[in-house]
Motif scaffolding. Structure first.
Motif, PDB file in Angstrom:
ATOM      1  N   ILE A 297      57.652-100.663 -49.915  1.00 32.35           N
ATOM      2  CA  ILE A 297      57.364-101.624 -48.839  1.00 32.35           C
ATOM      3  C   ILE A 297      55.949-101.388 -48.296  1.00 32.35           C
ATOM      4  N   PRO A 298      55.064-102.386 -48.464  1.00 28.53           N
ATOM      5  CA  PRO A 298      53.677-102.208 -48.019  1.00 28.53           C
ATOM      6  C   PRO A 298      53.572-102.061 -46.495  1.00 28.53           C
ATOM      7  N   ALA A 299      52.491-101.417 -46.068  1.00 29.55           N
ATOM      8  CA  ALA A 299      52.324-101.053 -44.658  1.00 29.55           C
ATOM      9  C   ALA A 299      52.403-102.247 -43.719  1.00 29.55           C
ATOM     10  N   VAL A 300      51.988-103.406 -44.184  1.00 28.01           N
ATOM     11  CA  VAL A 300      51.942-104.551 -43.281  1.00 28.01           C
ATOM     12  C   VAL A 300      53.332-104.877 -42.724  1.00 28.01           C
ATOM     13  N   TYR A 301      54.393-104.545 -43.476  1.00 29.21           N
ATOM     14  CA  TYR A 301      55.765-104.803 -43.002  1.00 29.21           C
ATOM     15  C   TYR A 301      56.238-103.768 -41.988  1.00 29.21           C
ATOM     16  N   LEU A 302      55.454-102.707 -41.838  1.00 26.29           N
ATOM     17  CA  LEU A 302      55.867-101.627 -40.941  1.00 26.29           C
ATOM     18  C   LEU A 302      55.546-101.928 -39.477  1.00 26.29           C
ATOM     19  N   LYS A 303      54.929-103.080 -39.247  1.00 27.89           N
ATOM     20  CA  LYS A 303      54.570-103.417 -37.866  1.00 27.89           C
ATOM     21  C   LYS A 303      55.781-103.876 -37.060  1.00 27.89           C
TER      22      LYS A 303
END
Lengths: 465, 202
Positions: free
Chosen positions: B25-31
């Motif tokens: 899961i790329p970092a952008v989804y971690l927001k």
């Protein structure tokens, strides 16, 4: 039989030990940031639990921070919500927070040591894999997931199975131009990304003893990149000198008592490690990565490898896939690889000594046409220190961008990102596909190589200038 | 956490090693600040850039077991990687070797991660590629993986197995022994750092 440093740290934190169960470890300090904590705080609320020791918990904002505009509300509403959520959680649960714009704000692994909060003999955790950084002080420090963040918030403990121990021994003087970053990249290339899995690693030998605290932090930071649960270096006079006088360091009689305890935190002569890796410092040269994991690295003086030359079939497949993603041909000299972007910063290489090293190379020189260089201090304190030394002026005169403190281009969670297909030389810790932005290509390098690369426009060391 | 005893389902072959959590899961989804709804981010770059990626192949639709190459889950500690796999519908991941933090996260969140020797994983990869309807059973009670004609034992410590079988969460288990924590705290070194001054000042 004696104990290793890791075993001493472990044993002194066991709250409860029972046959057939993991040990319950006490956690001396819990660092928190906005990304991996919201679901943990929400879990506490749902269960009607509080934070057991807010006095042993410290939060800051780093991953989402826009480094160009740290004093304004974040434009990206999803990022802003995440940061606002941390602020509300810290207020509700009584946790100290250094928010964006605060003089103490910065990357979580930079501010802990800077405040003197990271000390020998401690256990320290954070919902971030680069927590291994703090092991540089002779602490047991490791990254945890959000379930464990909630566990530590609620209980100040963690149930853990004791990992095995490994020594990484490096002796000798590093050749000129070779930095701690090159040492750890060389270690990872030798052992592979899974080589440390299941181990607490102690870096030993006079090469590490000769390093400054900041160099040791760079080494321990990347322990996770070869799978180690934790990385550590025994505390010594260098450690004590770094800590003395810092805001949270012991003072007065406590200092004397602490130092005499800290001096016991060494591996006993008759202790045995479960595994050992040995490297010769004199043989290490400036190291860069060519692939898409930190183990796919090689000396800067060499060439892009041919996947067919790897012994294991899985390594051949991985190398082929990496070269396709990176847009590289086997046999290309690494020095011929041109970059679009150079990034100096991150919890790996965003400290004052890293900035000094890059600035010394850039002083009086110019960043090559068509190359963008970002210099991002790891904390607001590092930024202030660099500005007091005039480093910012050197960077901006060279044509680099001087930013505010945050994780920045280490990962694609804030505005500092590579565009698809762009290539960077980066002092950060991960060259995974898309790590610095979707489709971005990353070469991991030291601060010295980063600066020389910015000047020439292709991967280079200061000796090439 | 849901109890895990036996799971049977079809499987997806992910023939890649060193699958790091930035790929899962790329970092952008971690927001996001929620705990669910991460299925859209799972393997996002591979799903969007590679038409032949296994999760884009219809023949593997509905699979609930992911079979991957060695060193699955390296890199970032993000538990979102586990949540994304669960949200997408995976109950089990099988690999010759997992990164420590990912494995810890998975076993806490109820995603069973099973280690089998590389050559057995290779055979499983081949079998499910040849016949995507192959039913793979992961039996936690017996600590076995079974599929057409194959039975393989896997290792998992008794404590974790018990916790998963009972669906118990760690915090509740730790809080059964509050006196041990109280007692330990009495003996902590007096100079250890504390934010109490900062807290009092605000």
């Amino acid at each position: 039989m004696g104990k290793t440093l890791a075993e001493k740290l472990w044993d002194s934190h066991v709250v409860r030990s029972a046959a057939g169960e993991p040990d319950l470890l006490y956690i001396d300090m819990h660092l928190v940031h906005e990304v991996t904590s919201p679901q943990a705080f929400e879990g506490l609320r749902l269960a009607g639990r509080g934070v057991r020791r807010p006095d042993l918990t410290l939060a800051t904002e780093d991953h989402n921070v826009p480094t160009q505009d740290i004093f304004a509300p974040i434009a990206d509403l999803v990022s802003r919500t995440q940061v606002d959520t941390l602020r509300r959680n810290c207020a509700d649960f009584g946790v100290t927070l250094y928010p964006m714009g605060d003089k103490e704000q910065g990357i979580v692994h930079v501010i802990g040591p800077q405040l003197g909060i990271t000390q020998p003999g401690m256990t320290l955790v954070c919902g971030d894999s680069h927590t291994s950084t703090h092991g540089a002080f002779g602490a047991l420090a490791f990254g945890i997931g959000t379930s464990q963040v909630e566990h530590v918030l609620a209980t100040q403990t963690l149930p853990m199975d004791r990992p095995k121990t490994m020594a990484v021994t490096v002796n000798g003087d590093l050749p000129p131009g070779v930095t701690p970053k090159d040492v750890i990249l060389a270690v990872i290339a030798q052992v592979g990304t899974g080589g440390g899995q299941g181990y607490m690693v102690e870096y030993r030998g006079d090469t590490f003893e000769s390093m400054t605290m900041e160099g040791r932090m760079t080494v321990c930071n990347m322990s996770i990149e070869w799978g180690a649960r934790a990385g550590m270096i025994a505390p010594d006079d260098t450690t004590f000198a770094y800590l003395k006088g810092r805001p949270h360091a012991p003072a007065g009689d406590d200092w004397e008592a602490a130092v005499s305890y800290w001096k016991t935190l060494v591996t006993d002569p008759d202790a045995e490690f479960d595994a050992e890796v040995v490297l010769d410092a004199a043989a290490i040269t400036p190291f860069v990565t060519w692939g898409t994991n930190p183990g796919q690295g090689a000396p800067l003086s060499s060439s892009v490898p041919d996947p067919a030359d790897f012994a294991e079939e899985s390594d051949q497949v991985a190398a082929r896939k990496a070269l396709t993603y990176m847009g590289l041909q086997p046999g290309t000299p690494l020095r011929d690889i041109k970059v679009d972007t150079v990034f100096v910063g991150s919890c790996t290489n965003g400290r004052i000594e890293d900035l000094r090293a890059s600035a010394a190379v850039l002083d009086g020189r110019k960043v090559a046409d068509g190359v963008r260089m970002l210099v991002v201090p790891g904390s607001m304190k590092v930024k202030a220190q660099a500005e007091s030394e005039g480093l910012d002026a050197i960077f901006t005169a060279a044509g680099a961008e001087w930013r505010q403190a945050g994780c920045s281009m280490c990962l694609g969670m804030n505005p500092d990102q590579l565009a698809p297909g762009e290539r960077s030389a980066s002092t950060s810790n991960r060259n995974f596909e898309g790590r610095q932005g979707k489709g971005g290509r990353t070469h991991l390098v030291s601060p010295l190589v980063a600066a020389a690369t910015a000047i020439t426009g292709h991967l280079a060391s200061p000796a090439d200038l | 956490m849901e109890k895990f005893t036996v799971h049977t389902g079809t499987a997806v072959p992910l023939r890649r090693s060193n699958v790091d959590t930035d790929q899962i899961i790329p970092a952008v989804y971690l927001k996001r600040v929620t705990r669910t709804g991460f299925e859209d981010g799972l393997f996002h770059a591979w799903r969007s850039n590679e038409p032949d990626f296994v999760l884009n192949q219809q023949r593997f639709n509905g699979a609930s077991v992911l079979v991957a190459g060695p060193d699955f889950g390296t890199g970032s500690s993000r538990e979102h990687a586990v949540w994304a796999l669960l949200d997408y519908g995976f109950k089990v991941v099988i690999s010759p070797r997992f990164a420590d933090i990912f494995r810890g996260n998975s076993l806490k969140a109820g995603l069973l991660t099973v280690m089998l020797p590389e050559k057995i994983v290779q055979r499983l990869l081949d079998d499910i590629s040849d016949d995507p309807s192959t039913q793979v059973t992961i039996d936690l009670t017996e600590r076995q993986v079974r599929w057409t004609g194959e039975v393989h034992e896997f290792e998992l410590d008794d404590y974790t197995r018990w916790r998963l079988l009972e669906g118990l969460d760690d915090i509740g288990l730790t809080l059964r022994h509050p006196e041990s924590i109280d007692e330990y705290e009495l003996g902590r070194k007096p100079w250890l750092p504390s934010l109490s001054d900062t807290l009092n000042a605000t």
